[in-house]
Motif scaffolding. Structure first.
Motif, PDB file in Angstrom:
ATOM      1  N   SER A 133       0.842  -1.182   0.000  1.00 42.30           N
ATOM      2  CA  SER A 133       0.000   0.000   0.000  1.00 42.30           C
ATOM      3  C   SER A 133       0.880   1.234   0.000  1.00 42.30           C
ATOM      4  N   CYS A 134       0.504   2.219  -0.763  1.00 43.46           N
ATOM      5  CA  CYS A 134       1.251   3.469  -0.835  1.00 43.46           C
ATOM      6  C   CYS A 134       0.293   4.644  -0.789  1.00 43.46           C
ATOM      7  N   ILE A 135       0.766   5.755  -0.235  1.00 48.84           N
ATOM      8  CA  ILE A 135      -0.063   6.940  -0.142  1.00 48.84           C
ATOM      9  C   ILE A 135       0.743   8.140  -0.609  1.00 48.84           C
ATOM     10  N   SER A 136       0.077   9.014  -1.351  1.00 49.13           N
ATOM     11  CA  SER A 136       0.775  10.178  -1.895  1.00 49.13           C
ATOM     12  C   SER A 136       1.036  11.212  -0.803  1.00 49.13           C
ATOM     13  N   ALA A 137       1.899  12.158  -1.114  1.00 50.97           N
ATOM     14  CA  ALA A 137       2.296  13.175  -0.142  1.00 50.97           C
ATOM     15  C   ALA A 137       1.120  14.012   0.338  1.00 50.97           C
ATOM     16  N   THR A 138       0.137  14.202  -0.548  1.00 45.45           N
ATOM     17  CA  THR A 138      -1.022  15.011  -0.182  1.00 45.45           C
ATOM     18  C   THR A 138      -2.183  14.156   0.319  1.00 45.45           C
ATOM     19  N   ASP A 139      -1.977  12.860   0.416  1.00 41.60           N
ATOM     20  CA  ASP A 139      -3.023  11.920   0.828  1.00 41.60           C
ATOM     21  C   ASP A 139      -4.172  11.849  -0.159  1.00 41.60           C
ATOM     22  N   SER A 140      -3.953  12.379  -1.349  1.00 42.31           N
ATOM     23  CA  SER A 140      -5.040  12.374  -2.328  1.00 42.31           C
ATOM     24  C   SER A 140      -5.161  11.041  -3.042  1.00 42.31           C
ATOM     25  N   ASP A 141      -4.088  10.272  -3.042  1.00 44.68           N
ATOM     26  CA  ASP A 141      -4.103   8.979  -3.730  1.00 44.68           C
ATOM     27  C   ASP A 141      -3.567   7.899  -2.801  1.00 44.68           C
ATOM     28  N   ALA A 142      -4.256   6.794  -2.771  1.00 42.36           N
ATOM     29  CA  ALA A 142      -3.796   5.633  -2.013  1.00 42.36           C
ATOM     30  C   ALA A 142      -3.907   4.416  -2.912  1.00 42.36           C
ATOM     31  N   TYR A 143      -2.895   3.606  -2.877  1.00 44.12           N
ATOM     32  CA  TYR A 143      -2.850   2.380  -3.681  1.00 44.12           C
ATOM     33  C   TYR A 143      -2.856   1.168  -2.749  1.00 44.12           C
ATOM     34  N   TYR A 144      -3.556   0.139  -3.167  1.00 40.07           N
ATOM     35  CA  TYR A 144      -3.533  -1.149  -2.466  1.00 40.07           C
ATOM     36  C   TYR A 144      -3.382  -2.240  -3.513  1.00 40.07           C
ATOM     37  N   ARG A 145      -2.503  -3.186  -3.246  1.00 43.00           N
ATOM     38  CA  ARG A 145      -2.421  -4.300  -4.177  1.00 43.00           C
ATOM     39  C   ARG A 145      -3.712  -5.089  -4.078  1.00 43.00           C
ATOM     40  N   ASP A 146      -4.066  -5.759  -5.159  1.00 41.08           N
ATOM     41  CA  ASP A 146      -5.367  -6.414  -5.237  1.00 41.08           C
ATOM     42  C   ASP A 146      -5.614  -7.370  -4.083  1.00 41.08           C
ATOM     43  N   SER A 147      -4.593  -8.088  -3.676  1.00 39.14           N
ATOM     44  CA  SER A 147      -4.779  -9.129  -2.659  1.00 39.14           C
ATOM     45  C   SER A 147      -5.104  -8.572  -1.274  1.00 39.14           C
ATOM     46  N   VAL A 148      -4.922  -7.260  -1.070  1.00 43.83           N
ATOM     47  CA  VAL A 148      -5.195  -6.699   0.262  1.00 43.83           C
ATOM     48  C   VAL A 148      -6.334  -5.690   0.238  1.00 43.83           C
ATOM     49  N   LYS A 149      -6.863  -5.404  -0.941  1.00 38.69           N
ATOM     50  CA  LYS A 149      -7.967  -4.439  -1.045  1.00 38.69           C
ATOM     51  C   LYS A 149      -9.146  -4.882  -0.188  1.00 38.69           C
ATOM     52  N   GLY A 150      -9.705  -3.925   0.540  1.00 38.64           N
ATOM     53  CA  GLY A 150     -10.825  -4.225   1.420  1.00 38.64           C
ATOM     54  C   GLY A 150     -10.418  -4.778   2.765  1.00 38.64           C
ATOM     55  N   ARG A 151      -9.142  -5.119   2.923  1.00 37.12           N
ATOM     56  CA  ARG A 151      -8.668  -5.670   4.206  1.00 37.12           C
ATOM     57  C   ARG A 151      -7.656  -4.758   4.887  1.00 37.12           C
ATOM     58  N   PHE A 152      -6.850  -4.062   4.100  1.00 35.48           N
ATOM     59  CA  PHE A 152      -5.800  -3.192   4.652  1.00 35.48           C
ATOM     60  C   PHE A 152      -6.174  -1.735   4.423  1.00 35.48           C
TER      61      PHE A 152
END
Length: 125
Positions: free
Chosen positions: A49-68
């Motif tokens: 999972s990664c989050i941008s400096a402004t918190d405007s974008d967050a990424y989750y790998r598919d296997s953890v979406k909805g859980r992390f």
């Protein structure tokens, strides 16, 4: 001294939860892009999972979406990763990283500027 320190790992049963924290010292995490990565024995390091400096974008790998869930806490200078419904395949050493420039969570890990040592997460019954 500039460093990142992870905490919160441990042994948990399948279906359980853990909350990982990445604490910075010597610098502030606001205005930095932050990523949580994991590496299991014999496997490549992968972006979780990664989050941008402004918190405007967050990424989750598919296997953890909805859980992390990734969360930035500027008051404490930490980035947390809440992990729910853990599965045995989540077992790995979890590391946080920071960079001043936007980087893809799925891109080469060598471009991230700061790294912690990691905290072990083991999901097992």
């Amino acid at each position: 001294q500039v460093q990142l320190v992870e905490s919160g790992g441990g042994l948990v049963q399948p279906g359980g939860s853990l909350r990982l924290s990445c604490t910075a010292s010597g610098f502030t995490l606001d205005n930095l892009h932050i990523g949580w990565f994991r590496q299991a024995p014999g496997k490549e390091r992968e972006g979780v999972s990664c989050i941008s400096a402004t918190d405007s974008d967050a990424y989750y790998r598919d296997s953890v979406k909805g859980r992390f869930t990734i969360h930035r806490n500027n008051a404490n200078n930490t980035i947390d990763l809440q992990m729910n419904s853990l599965k045995p395949e989540d077992t790995a050493n979890y590391l946080c990283a920071a960079a001043p420039m936007p980087l893809k969570c799925t891109g080469p890990t060598r471009f991230w500027d700061y790294w912690g040592q990691g905290t072990q997460v083991t999901v097992s019954s």
